[in-house]
Design a protein around this motif. Structure first.
Motif, short mmCIF file in Angstrom:
data_model
loop_
_atom_site.label_atom_id
_atom_site.label_comp_id
_atom_site.label_asym_id
_atom_site.label_seq_id
_atom_site.Cartn_x
_atom_site.Cartn_y
_atom_site.Cartn_z
N ARG A 1 13.73 0.09 8.02
CA ARG A 1 12.96 -0.94 8.72
C ARG A 1 13.62 -2.31 8.58
N ASN B 1 16.53 -2.90 10.75
CA ASN B 1 16.08 -3.16 12.11
C ASN B 1 15.58 -4.60 12.28
N ILE B 2 14.68 -4.97 11.37
CA ILE B 2 14.02 -6.28 11.48
C ILE B 2 15.02 -7.42 11.42
N PHE C 1 16.71 -9.34 14.27
CA PHE C 1 15.96 -10.26 15.13
C PHE C 1 15.33 -11.44 14.42
N THR C 2 15.18 -11.35 13.11
CA THR C 2 14.48 -12.42 12.43
C THR C 2 14.93 -12.54 10.98
N ASP D 1 7.00 -10.90 4.85
CA ASP D 1 7.39 -9.72 5.62
C ASP D 1 7.41 -8.48 4.73
N ARG E 1 4.02 -7.21 4.02
CA ARG E 1 3.43 -6.43 5.11
C ARG E 1 4.07 -5.05 5.23
N LEU E 2 5.28 -4.90 4.69
CA LEU E 2 5.90 -3.56 4.65
C LEU E 2 5.43 -2.79 3.42
N ARG E 3 4.52 -3.39 2.68
CA ARG E 3 3.94 -2.80 1.47
C ARG E 3 4.96 -2.55 0.38
#
Lengths: 281, 413
Positions: B347, B350-351, B354-355, B361, B364-366
């Motif tokens: 993940r 991927n993330i 773009f950012t 963050d 939120r991905l735990r």
């Protein structure tokens, strides 16, 4: 503010959402509310104009999230759709840490997990056998947290193609007769209460395969939460197995070691012994 | 004897085999057949017992009569345990009856050694053959095979099964000589090698377009932890070899567990469950995280840290490699950060296209922030050099004393 009825499932929500997108209605101006609610929500007629381009990954996500029981799912999906199609955030689906995406992925995960648990914890009972062709009819009662019966059904069709079966749940029922999978509305209570004759053997198995010397109750409950227990014929043994385990282990530890019995006269064992001796040379 | 009594004895006799996988079979279903069954994709755990283990397969012995005398085993010939034997028909019927009620994914069948290896193997095969050929059963079958059985019989078993296995039990012949005098590492490895070749052949035929190949897709094995003096380094080196040279799907580590009918040769004691857990973690680091056994353990410290997971322990020994920048570090490096699993690394890769990634963050991905913070640089966080150098870093990750007690009590209760 516009009140819109999302309908029952992904298809009805999609029609409504497509219409709103065409009309350029931003998410903050939409209240997703079932018809007959506080505001007078309207069913939206599907648009006749050509379809908007929506990433395939979004469709997959939305199909799953639609099955969730969380009422805010429709607004969340529209918010994401809006950001992707009208907001120019074409990569939003790849950004798992975005607050909206993180929420949607959590809902998706809950739904996938519940489908998996349906595949795991549905317990069929034999209802009868057709005297003419020997075909068996089975039925099960299951209480899913989310609206997953339709999504979970193809698994049972593939696995149990050659028996007739029904799965009854409060959130929809599904039936298979060897050629057709049929969905019917949910029912409030279990119509198949009599135990199946095989449940006794299954309970013997459950009791015997448990190892009291390795108690890990928390691990069991993480994977098989208590809310499933009432429909599992083996689950009422759990308390007793946990309760007796300490005693059983203490007894094992106190047992007198057994002496080694002399090797029986057996040509095969002699051969093994010779082989091992040769190997070590 | 009543069927229920047989089932009680022969399930009890089988429970020390940790293998439970029902995944990795060829895709198939009953739509074009006349029986029941489907396989493919992830396996399903249909129930869990209070030992935390899943029930995926009907796991039984065909008989617990045995001419071998393995001292860790309740079924050895010196034990006075009650004996029983199923007929093939009984196992077939139980499997189908359980399967149709959706209790199980299939059958795991093993057996005590009766008469000799070939005779025993033939009895086991007869059950699988009946299920497949008479009842068109398309569920999962795992057959335990015997290294001394003829290669032809083992191959026959593989043709009816989805998975076959031979248990290695103990890592050295010296241990086997004492604890399992009928067993041989050499013979077991030869048999595993032959199985591997047959698995490869079947794989090649499938790849060549032969969709009808009916053959197991993998083999697995089990070793007993805590019955002899083997170190964790011994186990991991062995597993490395088994994964590499024999293409094992899984090596199962089974903590030696107290059994009724203990042997005078092998006094029983509480099972080393935490050690077993750490071995599984280290095993995963080797298979999915790119770690070499020599990085996880060394001749000086041949056993895993029981208090810390092996990745964290490795990171604490290699503080000079940290912190790493979440925005630029390679996949291989990110996989080595304590607290980041395989899925979250994917993940993150991927993330970050773009950012810029912030601690929120990760939350939120735990991801556990306390665990990753000392090792990661993010857009809004740079761990102080002090934190990485401090000796207190290890102390920070140790389980709280009272928690340790609770954990131990839970494990041992």
């Amino acid at each position: 503010m516009k009140c819109v009825d999302p309908g029952e499932n992904f298809a009805s929500w999609r029609d409504a959402a497509r219409c709103l997108l065409e009309e350029n209605v931003p998410p903050r101006e939409v209240l997703w509310e079932k018809a007959g609610g506080l505001f007078s929500a309207a069913r939206v007629e599907p648009p006749s104009s050509p379809r908007l381009k929506v990433p395939a990954a979004f469709v997959g996500l939305a199909e799953s999230v639609s099955c969730h029981r969380e009422p805010s799912r429709w607004a969340l999906l529209y918010q994401i759709l809006w950001r992707v199609v009208r907001g120019g955030e074409r990569h939003l689906l790849s950004i798992a840490s975005d607050p909206d995406m993180a929420k949607a992925r959590t809902l998706e995960k809950n739904v996938h997990r519940e489908i998996h648990k349906m595949h795991a914890f549905v317990r069929f009972k034999l209802i009868d056998t057709d005297a003419a062709n020997g075909r068996e009819r089975y039925a099960a009662w299951f209480e899913p947290e989310h609206f997953i019966v339709e999504a979970g059904a193809p698994f049972f069709k593939k696995r149990f193609a050659n028996m007739d079966w029904s799965i009854f749940t409060p959130k929809g029922c599904v039936h298979w007769n060897g050629t057709l999978l049929t969905l019917t509305p949910g029912i409030p209570s279990n119509p198949v209460e009599n135990p199946d004759a095989l449940e006794a053997a299954w309970r013997v198995y459950y009791r015997s395969i448990f190892n009291p010397a390795r108690l890990k109750v928390k691990m069991m409950q993480t994977e098989m939460p208590k809310r499933y227990w009432k429909n599992l014929p083996e689950a009422d043994l759990i308390e007793e197995l946990i309760g007796n385990s300490k005693h059983r282990v203490t007894n094992m530890l106190a047992e007198e070691p057994r002496p080694v019995k002399p090797r029986p006269k057996n040509a095969y064992l002699d051969k093994l012994r010779e082989l091992t001796a040769e190997e070590s040379l | 004897m009543e069927l229920d009594s047989k089932l009680a004895i022969l399930a009890d006799a089988a429970k020390y085999d940790a293998s439970c996988a029902s995944s990795g079979a060829m895709r198939g279903n009953s739509l074009d057949g006349k029986g029941v069954g489907s396989t493919g994709g992830a396996g399903i755990c249909h129930s869990y017992t209070p030992d935390g283990r899943c029930i995926s397969l009907l796991k039984v012995l065909l008989t617990n009569l045995c001419i071998y005398d393995c001292h860790y085993c309740i079924n050895r010939r010196s034990s006075n345990v009650r004996r029983a034997a199923f007929t093939a028909e009984e196992v077939v019927k139980l499997t189908l009856d359980f399967y149709k009620r959706n209790y199980i994914e299939g059958l795991f069948l093993s057996s005590g050694i009766i008469r000799n290896a070939d005779y025993t193997m033939e009895q086991v095969i007869a059950v699988a053959r009946t299920l497949r050929e008479i009842h068109d059963f398309r569920g999962y079958i795992h057959l335990k095979t015997i290294p001394e059985a003829s290669p032809e019989l083992i191959e026959t078993a593989a043709r009816y099964a989805d998975r076959i296995s031979i248990n290695l039990e103990l890592p050295t012949q010296k241990s086997l000589d004492v604890l399992a005098p009928e067993k041989s590492i050499v013979r077991t490895r030869h048999a595993m090698g032959r199985i591997r070749n047959k698995l490869d052949e079947a794989h090649e035929r499938r790849k060549g377009g032969d969709k009808k190949v009916r053959h197991a897709t993998g083999q697995s094995t089990q070793v007993i932890v805590g019955a002899d003096s083997s170190t964790d380094a011994d186990f991991l080196a062995q597993s490395d070899d088994l994964y590499g040279n024999y293409k094992m799907r899984r090596v199962y580590y089974s903590a030696f567990s107290p059994i009724p009918e203990p042997s005078s040769i092998l006094p029983i004691k509480a099972p080393p469950l935490i050690r077993e857990h750490r071995l599984y973690q280290a095993d995963w680091l080797m298979r999915f995280y790119g770690f070499k056994t020599t990085e996880i353990l060394s001749p000086e410290t041949p056993n895993l840290d029981l208090e810390l997971d092996p990745k964290l322990a490795w990171a604490l020994r290699n503080r000079q490699d940290f912190p790493v920048d979440i925005q630029t570090a390679s996949r291989e490096i990110l996989l080595r950060v304590p607290g980041l699993g395989v899925r979250n690394v994917e993940r993150i890769l991927n993330i970050r296209r773009f950012t810029r990634i912030r601690l929120a963050d990760l939350m939120r991905l735990r991801v556990s922030l306390p665990k990753v913070q000392p090792f990661l640089k993010t857009a809004d966080h740079n761990p102080s050099a002090y934190l990485l150098d401090a000796d207190s870093l290890r102390a920070r990750f140790l389980p709280k004393p009272q928690q340790l007690e609770l954990f131990a009590a839970d494990e041992m209760r």
